[in-house]
Design a protein around this motif. Structure first.
Motif, PDB file in Angstrom:
ATOM      1  N   LYS A   1       1.115  -1.083  -0.153  1.00 11.65           N
ATOM      2  CA  LYS A   1       0.109  -0.157   0.115  1.00 11.65           C
ATOM      3  C   LYS A   1       0.907   1.246  -0.082  1.00 11.65           C
ATOM      4  CE  LYS A   1      -3.667   0.597   2.273  1.00 11.65           C
ATOM      5  NZ  LYS A   1      -4.583   0.910   0.871  1.00 11.65           N
ATOM      6  N   LEU A   2       0.437   2.208  -0.990  1.00  7.43           N
ATOM      7  CA  LEU A   2       1.382   3.549  -0.957  1.00  7.43           C
ATOM      8  C   LEU A   2       0.031   4.447  -0.936  1.00  7.43           C
ATOM      9  CD1 LEU A   2       3.470   2.427  -3.929  1.00  7.43           C
ATOM     10  CD2 LEU A   2       4.032   2.426  -1.595  1.00  7.43           C
ATOM     11  N   GLY A   3       0.108   4.881   0.266  1.00  8.34           N
ATOM     12  CA  GLY A   3      -1.255   5.961   0.707  1.00  8.34           C
ATOM     13  C   GLY A   3      -2.597   5.287   0.192  1.00  8.34           C
ATOM     14  N   PRO A   4      -3.244   5.945  -0.684  1.00  7.75           N
ATOM     15  CA  PRO A   4      -4.641   5.155  -1.074  1.00  7.75           C
ATOM     16  C   PRO A   4      -4.456   4.147  -2.020  1.00  7.75           C
ATOM     17  CG  PRO A   4      -4.295   7.367  -2.018  1.00  7.75           C
ATOM     18  CD  PRO A   4      -3.159   7.307  -1.279  1.00  7.75           C
ATOM     19  N   TRP A   5      -3.415   3.882  -2.669  1.00  4.80           N
ATOM     20  CA  TRP A   5      -2.860   2.949  -3.504  1.00  4.80           C
ATOM     21  C   TRP A   5      -2.487   1.758  -3.023  1.00  4.80           C
ATOM     22  CZ3 TRP A   5      -4.125   3.693  -8.778  1.00  4.80           C
ATOM     23  CH2 TRP A   5      -4.177   4.980  -9.276  1.00  4.80           C
ATOM     24  N   GLU A   6      -2.987   0.693  -3.676  1.00  5.78           N
ATOM     25  CA  GLU A   6      -2.412  -0.683  -3.412  1.00  5.78           C
ATOM     26  C   GLU A   6      -2.096  -1.232  -4.796  1.00  5.78           C
ATOM     27  OE1 GLU A   6      -3.536  -4.359  -0.510  1.00  5.78           O
ATOM     28  OE2 GLU A   6      -4.749  -4.403  -2.719  1.00  5.78           O
ATOM     29  N   VAL A   7      -0.577  -1.853  -4.911  1.00  8.13           N
ATOM     30  CA  VAL A   7      -0.299  -2.393  -6.143  1.00  8.13           C
ATOM     31  C   VAL A   7       0.011  -3.877  -5.658  1.00  8.13           C
ATOM     32  CG1 VAL A   7       1.605  -2.444  -7.854  1.00  8.13           C
ATOM     33  CG2 VAL A   7       0.675  -0.247  -6.793  1.00  8.13           C
TER      34      VAL A   7
ATOM     35  N   GLY B   1     -13.303 -37.750 -22.502  1.00 12.44           N
ATOM     36  CA  GLY B   1     -13.927 -36.557 -21.825  1.00 12.44           C
ATOM     37  C   GLY B   1     -13.552 -35.871 -20.933  1.00 12.44           C
ATOM     38  N   ILE B   2     -12.250 -35.305 -21.165  1.00 14.73           N
ATOM     39  CA  ILE B   2     -11.276 -34.766 -20.043  1.00 14.73           C
ATOM     40  C   ILE B   2     -11.375 -33.208 -20.473  1.00 14.73           C
ATOM     41  CG2 ILE B   2      -8.863 -34.180 -19.408  1.00 14.73           C
ATOM     42  CD1 ILE B   2      -8.450 -37.273 -20.019  1.00 14.73           C
ATOM     43  N   TYR B   3     -11.605 -32.368 -19.496  1.00 17.87           N
ATOM     44  CA  TYR B   3     -11.517 -30.925 -19.559  1.00 17.87           C
ATOM     45  C   TYR B   3     -10.453 -30.478 -18.801  1.00 17.87           C
ATOM     46  CZ  TYR B   3     -16.362 -31.001 -21.472  1.00 17.87           C
ATOM     47  OH  TYR B   3     -17.684 -31.123 -22.202  1.00 17.87           O
ATOM     48  N   PRO B   4      -9.241 -29.898 -19.540  1.00 12.86           N
ATOM     49  CA  PRO B   4      -8.037 -29.627 -18.580  1.00 12.86           C
ATOM     50  C   PRO B   4      -8.213 -28.360 -17.821  1.00 12.86           C
ATOM     51  CG  PRO B   4      -7.573 -30.282 -21.010  1.00 12.86           C
ATOM     52  CD  PRO B   4      -9.088 -30.131 -20.894  1.00 12.86           C
ATOM     53  N   SER B   5      -7.684 -28.315 -16.857  1.00 15.78           N
ATOM     54  CA  SER B   5      -7.349 -27.201 -15.985  1.00 15.78           C
ATOM     55  C   SER B   5      -6.545 -26.134 -16.171  1.00 15.78           C
ATOM     56  CB  SER B   5      -7.245 -27.445 -14.397  1.00 15.78           C
ATOM     57  OG  SER B   5      -8.391 -28.172 -13.991  1.00 15.78           O
ATOM     58  N   ASP B   6      -6.506 -25.072 -15.799  1.00 14.26           N
ATOM     59  CA  ASP B   6      -5.761 -24.095 -16.269  1.00 14.26           C
ATOM     60  C   ASP B   6      -4.207 -24.077 -15.866  1.00 14.26           C
ATOM     61  OD1 ASP B   6      -7.684 -22.484 -17.383  1.00 14.26           O
ATOM     62  OD2 ASP B   6      -7.998 -21.102 -15.990  1.00 14.26           O
ATOM     63  N   GLY B   7      -3.112 -23.629 -16.701  1.00 14.88           N
ATOM     64  CA  GLY B   7      -1.764 -23.579 -16.466  1.00 14.88           C
ATOM     65  C   GLY B   7      -1.630 -22.341 -15.558  1.00 14.88           C
ATOM     66  N   ARG B   8      -0.236 -22.010 -15.497  1.00 11.52           N
ATOM     67  CA  ARG B   8       0.266 -20.956 -14.820  1.00 11.52           C
ATOM     68  C   ARG B   8      -0.356 -19.724 -15.197  1.00 11.52           C
ATOM     69  NH1 ARG B   8       5.683 -22.078 -13.686  1.00 11.52           N
ATOM     70  NH2 ARG B   8       6.111 -21.506 -15.721  1.00 11.52           N
ATOM     71  N   GLN B   9      -0.740 -18.799 -14.339  1.00 12.46           N
ATOM     72  CA  GLN B   9      -0.982 -17.376 -14.867  1.00 12.46           C
ATOM     73  C   GLN B   9      -0.588 -16.392 -14.082  1.00 12.46           C
ATOM     74  OE1 GLN B   9      -5.212 -16.560 -14.978  1.00 12.46           O
ATOM     75  NE2 GLN B   9      -4.892 -15.057 -16.692  1.00 12.46           N
ATOM     76  N   LEU B  10       0.154 -15.195 -14.347  1.00  4.05           N
ATOM     77  CA  LEU B  10       0.721 -13.992 -13.447  1.00  4.05           C
ATOM     78  C   LEU B  10       0.058 -12.882 -13.821  1.00  4.05           C
ATOM     79  CD1 LEU B  10       4.582 -14.955 -13.693  1.00  4.05           C
ATOM     80  CD2 LEU B  10       3.081 -15.656 -12.033  1.00  4.05           C
ATOM     81  N   LYS B  11      -0.231 -12.100 -12.724  1.00  4.52           N
ATOM     82  CA  LYS B  11      -1.318 -10.973 -12.854  1.00  4.52           C
ATOM     83  C   LYS B  11      -0.647 -10.031 -12.166  1.00  4.52           C
ATOM     84  CE  LYS B  11      -5.049 -13.269 -11.438  1.00  4.52           C
ATOM     85  NZ  LYS B  11      -6.287 -13.906 -11.315  1.00  4.52           N
ATOM     86  N   LEU B  12      -0.928  -8.504 -12.575  1.00  2.00           N
ATOM     87  CA  LEU B  12      -0.332  -7.427 -11.876  1.00  2.00           C
ATOM     88  C   LEU B  12      -1.531  -6.506 -11.747  1.00  2.00           C
ATOM     89  CD1 LEU B  12       2.048  -5.690 -10.719  1.00  2.00           C
ATOM     90  CD2 LEU B  12       2.214  -4.505 -13.007  1.00  2.00           C
ATOM     91  N   SER B  13      -1.806  -5.934 -10.450  1.00  2.00           N
ATOM     92  CA  SER B  13      -3.182  -5.249 -10.297  1.00  2.00           C
ATOM     93  C   SER B  13      -2.711  -3.892  -9.492  1.00  2.00           C
ATOM     94  CB  SER B  13      -4.044  -5.779  -9.519  1.00  2.00           C
ATOM     95  OG  SER B  13      -3.476  -6.275  -8.351  1.00  2.00           O
ATOM     96  N   ALA B  14      -3.691  -3.058  -9.690  1.00  2.00           N
ATOM     97  CA  ALA B  14      -3.734  -1.771  -8.691  1.00  2.00           C
ATOM     98  C   ALA B  14      -4.906  -1.035  -8.428  1.00  2.00           C
ATOM     99  CB  ALA B  14      -3.070  -0.507  -9.711  1.00  2.00           C
ATOM    100  N   ARG B  15      -5.291  -0.708  -7.142  1.00  2.00           N
ATOM    101  CA  ARG B  15      -6.498  -0.300  -6.575  1.00  2.00           C
ATOM    102  C   ARG B  15      -6.372   0.929  -6.042  1.00  2.00           C
ATOM    103  NH1 ARG B  15     -10.618  -3.547  -3.990  1.00  2.00           N
ATOM    104  NH2 ARG B  15     -11.915  -2.169  -2.636  1.00  2.00           N
ATOM    105  N   TYR B  16      -7.266   1.742  -6.244  1.00  2.00           N
ATOM    106  CA  TYR B  16      -7.430   2.989  -5.418  1.00  2.00           C
ATOM    107  C   TYR B  16      -8.414   3.197  -4.823  1.00  2.00           C
ATOM    108  CZ  TYR B  16      -7.228   8.302  -4.932  1.00  2.00           C
ATOM    109  OH  TYR B  16      -7.265   9.477  -4.377  1.00  2.00           O
TER     110      TYR B  16
END
Length: 648
Positions: free
Chosen positions: A603-609, A631-646
């Protein structure tokens, strides 16, 4: 993977976590929850409930309600078949019928569909959620049919008398692999006893597999007013989904490339709209409350067979009215008594337009329930509760494409429960529960069945014993349960239709543990061990399909108080029988798997990264397979995400 070693490790983690706390650390605050369909007195909170707060949701960095239930609540979920984030949830090992054996509510209104479909939770803006309550085990007295596995209640409305005055809100944006984009904005205003809120969200994701893109727009708005003796309000929610349908693979195709799709042209749409009005009022010692809701659900699906498309359209409507009353009073000798009674009236309709059906279906149900709970011997928190419910269902079905012959019927069922708890030592509490729960076949099951008459009502005789040790800073809870089912409703691949099965049983152990292991570190774990088998008939002794024997979810949170936070989670899922393996003759089983996720935020003041990672080990796995190694439904592989909130 050797299943005994992970199970032993899971038990060791769950047992040792509560003992790692330091005695001088302050416990966390108590959350009062809605155990009797009313906000409960602290001394009458439901036995064995798991509560997920909005702070825990925020710290874990989950973007939707379904993810919070799985990651924080420890509920097992299978990745959806339609590319949406709405995993199929399963309490106590009911496999592909998990959605039909638990009840999901939003502010007291049922989301369960009278069809073979999961409750859609991704349309609920996560920023409007106050808390999520999970009660495992038979709960049909208060919540009706389909509550054998348990109940999940999402609470969104906020009481203006306890909200922060003025205008405040937040803006959130996230981007990640597979072209994932998530934008959310929320705004709330409180002026005296009046509060209003608005939430908007847009999700886009191409997802892991080909032809699995998902898009969703949603909006939620609510207003409420508090007055002397109560409050009232209304909430409106609307969402539009567009999703591609990647389809299933054989084992050879999965091993060659789990991201491929053999159905590159299939797609679907889902439009949902909900309106819910509520009112509460207190007269002396009596609380009165009611919800009136209307829901519309329109589904389009397009499946291609070569160059020809098979198109199906469903238009569903549901109205619900649930008035109820509670008398909470103190008897002679200081005993606290809570008497709750109410009525649930539901009217559901669906119209089908497809190449193979023009069916009109409806179901009306009326239920009356009563439940009384007494708190005795306050020094030992003694509690005993008795309850009963009677529900009548009227079903109508007619298909103009199948000759227009009406298929009508009425069914009735009773539920009952007896519960008790007693604190034998200052930090040791024993609990017990017995009862009968039930579910009725939905329109899809009855329209494709083996019998001439409507499928019989499924009943379950439920038994549970539990014990807990500790306090809010450190706690260990263990429950031993058994569900003996008659006429379980299930799709039988050997009969190629839905049917009432021979007697079945689910029994096992659940262990919940949580501990403040240091000033800024908190650990939680949930273990479910369930043995699901036929107990009679030609399959007696054989395992039920698509039910993992063991599921362990563990999380470690770091919150040092300097603006930083981190959250790490792991889930191990044991092996499962393939979906068609009723006679247990398939030479293979679905392999077990472990997944890891983590989030770091500052958190950086009102921001969160924040940076967030899912399936960090990039494990190739699947949780759905309807045939023996097919009848196989594969599940998801690796996923990386970046977010910001104010926040403002």
């Amino acid at each position: 993977m050797n299943s005994k070693k992970p199970l032993a490790l899971a038990c060791a983690i769950a047992i040792t976590l509560p003992f790692a706390v330091h005695a001088d650390e302050a416990p966390t605050s108590t959350v009062v929850i809605t155990g009797s369909r009313f906000p409960s007195a602290e001394s009458l909170e439901p036995i064995g409930a798991t509560v997920i707060t909005r702070d825990e949701i925020r710290q874990a960095g989950v973007n939707d309600v379904n993810g919070a239930i799985r990651k924080i609540g420890g509920v097992f979920g299978r990745q959806s078949l339609d590319s949406s984030p709405d995993f199929a949830l399963d309490l106590r090992g009911f496999g592909t019928n998990g959605a039909q054996n638990m009840v999901i509510l939003v502010d007291g209104v049922r989301l369960n569909e009278n069809e073979l479909a999961n409750s859609v939770l991704s349309t609920i803006p996560i920023d409007t959620v106050e808390r999520i309550e999970i009660v495992r085990g038979g709960s049909s007295v208060l919540y009706g049919e389909g509550a054998t596995g348990g109940v999940i209640q999402i609470v969104t409305r906020k009481d203006a008398r306890h909200a922060r005055a003025g205008t405040h809100g937040s803006v959130f944006a996230e981007a990640g692999q597979f072209k994932e984009r998530d934008v959310r904005a929320s705004l709330a205003h409180v002026a005296g006893n009046v509060s209003a809120d608005l939430a908007l969200a847009r999700q886009d994701n191409d997802n892991y597999r080909r032809n699995s893109a998902f898009k969703q727009n949603s909006v939620s708005a609510g207003v409420q007013v508090a007055y002397a003796g109560g409050r009232a309000g209304v909430r409106v929610e609307s969402a539009r989904q567009d999703t591609r349908l990647p389809g299933s693979l054989t084992l050879a195709q999965f091993e060659a490339d789990p991201r491929q799709s053999q159905t590159p042209n299939d797609f679907g749409k889902l439009d949902t709209d909900r309106v819910n009005a509520f009112a509460e009022y207190r007269v002396g010692e009596v609380d009165l409350a009611a919800e009136l809701s209307h829901r519309e659900r329109d589904v389009d699906s397009n499946y291609y067979f070569g160059s020809s498309a098979s198109v199906t359209k469903y238009k569903g409507r549901q109205n619900q009215f649930s008035p109820r009353a509670r008398w909470l009073h103190t008897l002679d000798g200081g005993m606290l008594n809570e008497l709750v009674t109410g009525v649930d009236v539901i009217d559901w309709q669906r119209k089908t337009t497809s190449d193979y059906s023009l069916a009109d279906a409806s179901q009306k149900s009326k239920a009356f329930y009563v439940r009384d709970e007494l708190r005795f011997d306050p020094a030992h928190d003694g509690r005993i509760a008795l309850g009963a419910r009677r529900e009548i269902f009227d079903k109508d079905y007619i298909d103009a494409m199948a000759g227009g012959v009406a298929d009508n019927g009425s069914q009735g069922q009773n539920a009952w429960e007896a519960q008790g708890s007693y604190r034998v030592l200052p930090q040791v509490e024993l609990t017990a529960r017995a009862g009968q729960s039930y579910r009725v076949a939905n329109v899809d099951e009855n329209s494709f069945r083996t019998s001439l008459s409507l499928l019989k009502v499924q009943t379950s005789h439920d038994l549970e014993f539990g014990a807990s040790w500790g306090d809010e800073a450190r706690k260990l809870t263990a429950r031993v349960f058994r569900h003996k089912l008659d006429n379980e409703i299930f799709y039988d691949p050997t009969a190629f239709a839905n049917t009432n099965l021979d007697p079945t049983r689910r029994q096992g152990v659940e262990i919940d543990a949580e501990a403040q292991i240091a000033a800024s570190w908190r650990a939680t774990a949930h273990l479910q061990h369930v043995n699901a088998k036929f107990t009679d008939g030609p399959n007696a002794g054989r395992e039920m399909v698509l039910v993992p024997k063991n599921v362990l979810t563990a999380r470690l949170s770091w919150l040092p108080g300097n603006g930083q936070s981190a959250d790490f989670g792991a889930q191990w899922v044991d092996r499962q029988r393939y979906g068609s393996d009723f006679d247990n003759r398939c030479a293979a089983t679905m392999p077990s798997y472990v997944t890891f996720d983590a989030r770091y935020a500052v958190k950086l003041g009102p921001w969160e990264v924040a940076v967030n990672g899912l399936n960090l080990a990039d494990r190739r796995y699947y949780s759905y397979a309807y045939g023996c190694q097919s009848g196989i439904y594969p599940s998801d592989g690796r996923q990386l995400k970046l977010s910001a909130r104010y926040d403002f």
